[in-house]
Every structure is written in structure tokens, then in C-alpha cells.
Design a protein around this motif. Structure first.
Motif, PDB file in Angstrom:
ATOM      1  N   GLU A  92      -4.796 -13.843   3.480  1.00 53.88           N
ATOM      2  CA  GLU A  92      -3.624 -13.026   3.683  1.00 53.88           C
ATOM      3  C   GLU A  92      -4.233 -11.721   4.553  1.00 53.88           C
ATOM      4  O   GLU A  92      -5.362 -11.244   4.177  1.00 53.88           O
ATOM      5  CB  GLU A  92      -2.885 -12.282   2.533  1.00 53.88           C
ATOM      6  CG  GLU A  92      -1.809 -11.502   2.816  1.00 53.88           C
ATOM      7  CD  GLU A  92      -0.781 -11.418   1.607  1.00 53.88           C
ATOM      8  OE1 GLU A  92      -0.038 -10.482   1.741  1.00 53.88           O
ATOM      9  OE2 GLU A  92      -0.833 -12.056   0.660  1.00 53.88           O
ATOM     10  N   TYR A 146      -3.101  -0.599  -2.864  1.00 49.23           N
ATOM     11  CA  TYR A 146      -2.915  -2.143  -2.929  1.00 49.23           C
ATOM     12  C   TYR A 146      -3.899  -2.661  -3.719  1.00 49.23           C
ATOM     13  O   TYR A 146      -5.484  -2.716  -3.463  1.00 49.23           O
ATOM     14  CB  TYR A 146      -2.989  -2.863  -1.650  1.00 49.23           C
ATOM     15  CG  TYR A 146      -2.259  -3.996  -1.360  1.00 49.23           C
ATOM     16  CD1 TYR A 146      -0.784  -4.278  -1.198  1.00 49.23           C
ATOM     17  CD2 TYR A 146      -2.803  -5.372  -1.642  1.00 49.23           C
ATOM     18  CE1 TYR A 146      -0.153  -5.429  -1.232  1.00 49.23           C
ATOM     19  CE2 TYR A 146      -2.508  -6.476  -1.664  1.00 49.23           C
ATOM     20  CZ  TYR A 146      -1.107  -6.514  -1.484  1.00 49.23           C
ATOM     21  OH  TYR A 146      -0.313  -7.850  -1.362  1.00 49.23           O
ATOM     22  N   ILE A 183      -3.222  -7.809   6.212  1.00 50.17           N
ATOM     23  CA  ILE A 183      -2.300  -6.887   5.914  1.00 50.17           C
ATOM     24  C   ILE A 183      -2.607  -5.736   6.702  1.00 50.17           C
ATOM     25  O   ILE A 183      -3.852  -5.405   6.989  1.00 50.17           O
ATOM     26  CB  ILE A 183      -2.075  -6.322   4.472  1.00 50.17           C
ATOM     27  CG1 ILE A 183      -1.661  -7.174   3.388  1.00 50.17           C
ATOM     28  CG2 ILE A 183      -1.496  -4.936   4.650  1.00 50.17           C
ATOM     29  CD1 ILE A 183      -1.407  -6.771   1.829  1.00 50.17           C
ATOM     30  N   SER A 216       2.238  -8.340   6.583  1.00 48.14           N
ATOM     31  CA  SER A 216       1.584  -9.196   5.990  1.00 48.14           C
ATOM     32  C   SER A 216       1.521 -10.685   6.503  1.00 48.14           C
ATOM     33  O   SER A 216       2.625 -11.185   6.807  1.00 48.14           O
ATOM     34  CB  SER A 216       2.340  -9.362   4.595  1.00 48.14           C
ATOM     35  OG  SER A 216       1.444 -10.228   3.730  1.00 48.14           O
TER      36      SER A 216
END
Length: 201
Positions: free
Chosen positions: A143, A154, A145, A191
Motif C-alpha cells: 500500500e 498513521y 499513501i 491510498s
């Protein structure tokens, strides 16, 4: 003079609805039978099939499961009618219902992967409410971001990262992750989840 159809802007709702109707009839199912199998009301299914409403990904996933196809199959018509590029206008991304989505927390899917396997999922995530705690997410792949607005902490595994506009964060999706603390609203970030692909033998 009759107006020529706009072949450059195929309707996602119409094409998805047509694909569902075609698959349902191929399986010789009535709307009532599909409703019973999916838990989606007959009225909603009828509106989805005729392109009168946009279904959430959760609803589409249940329909695809009942029809025995991948969700990508529901977007196959849209992919075939469109060109090699997929253009999603501002605010037109499909709103996603996913675990953790609450009032004030919005997930918009910015691209609908229409291939035989899911390659990636890009989301625009907006948060303007911190009334409830967030769950922890984990999924296959990686992932990425990218922070656009606001400020948040986060969590990724045991570490937390302060994300401000212009910051980015990349991690393995199998590591438990999710927003930890929201500091400055409105919060908006991209994202992108990239899924692993099977190696060809």
C-alpha cells in the motif's frame, strides 16, 4: 435531426447494470431469486440493472458471488466500450462501503479494475470526524499513501508516522495498519493498494 449517442462517455451504471442483467438471465434467475441469494432488495436490483442507481462495492461483491463470477466481470462492458484510458471525473468515484467506513469517513474508489485479476485499487479517503476509533486493516500486496490535506498519525505495525501534506508512506499490506490519531481536519489522502500477481510458470 436525431442526436448521436455519446460514445466517448459510456455510463458506468448502465454498463454494470446490463452486465448483471445478462449474467442473471444466463443463470435463468429471476430478480426475486437473485434478491433472496444476495440480500439486496428486488427494487434495488431492478434500479441497478437499469442503471438508475450506483451500487456500493459491497453490494456488487454479493451480486458477483451469487452469479459465480469475479467482480471484474461486472465491469467488462464498461471496459470494452471505453478506450484504453479510464477517466473518472471529480467526485464521480464510486463510494465504497468497507469495514471502518463511518459518518464523516469517506472512501472513493478512483479506478475500476476490469481485468481478469485485481491489480490495484486507488482510493481517495476523506475524514472530517474523529468520533469513533478506527479498526486495523490488513490485506495482500503493498500500500502507498500520499497525504493531500490535514494531519494524522498513521499506525503501521508497532510504529506510528505523522503524515502531513506532501508526505508519503509505503508498507506491506499484511502488516496491521490504519489511522491512529487525527490531528487537523479536513484530512484527505490517496491510498493505492497494489496486489501481488501469480508468477507464470
Amino acid at each position: 435531426m436525431d442526436k448521436l449517442p455519446d460514445t466517448h462517455s459510456p455510463s458506468l451504471e448502465n454498463d454494470v447494470g446490463a452486465a448483471i442483467r445478462e449474467l442473471r438471465k444466463r443463470h435463468e434467475l429471476t430478480i426475486a431469486q437473485l434478491s433472496e441469494q444476495t440480500g439486496v432488495s428486488r427494487g434495488m436490483l431492478s434500479k441497478i440493472e437499469t442503471g438508475q442507481t450506483t451500487a456500493s462495492l459491497d453490494t456488487l461483491a454479493r451480486i458477483a458471488r451469487a452469479l459465480g463470477v469475479s467482480m471484474a466481470m461486472l465491469f467488462s462492458r464498461y471496459d470494452a466500450v471505453g478506450a484504453s484510458a479510464q477517466h473518472i471525473k471529480k467526485g464521480a468515484g464510486m463510494e465504497v462501503v468497507r469495514r471502518g467506513t463511518k459518518s464523516g469517513h469517506t472512501y472513493h474508489l478512483l479506478s475500476y479494475d476490469t481485468g481478469p485479476t485485481k491489480l490495484f485499487e486507488p482510493f481517495l479517503i476523506t475524514m472530517d470526524d474523529d468520533s469513533q476509533r478506527y479498526p486495523t486493516f490488513h490485506h495482500p500486496g503493498s500500500e502507498f499513501i500520499y497525504m493531500l490535506e490535514g494531519e494524522l498519525e498513521y499506525r503501521c505495525g508497532q510504529q506510528t508516522y505523522l503524515l502531513e501534506p506532501g508526505d508519503s508512506l509505503t508498507f506491506q499490506g499484511t502488516v496491521p495498519h490504519g489511522p491512529e490519531k487525527l490531528h487537523r481536519f479536513p484530512i484527505k489522502f490517496l491510498s493505492v493498494i497494489v496486489y501481488p500477481q501469480a508468477q507464470e510458470g
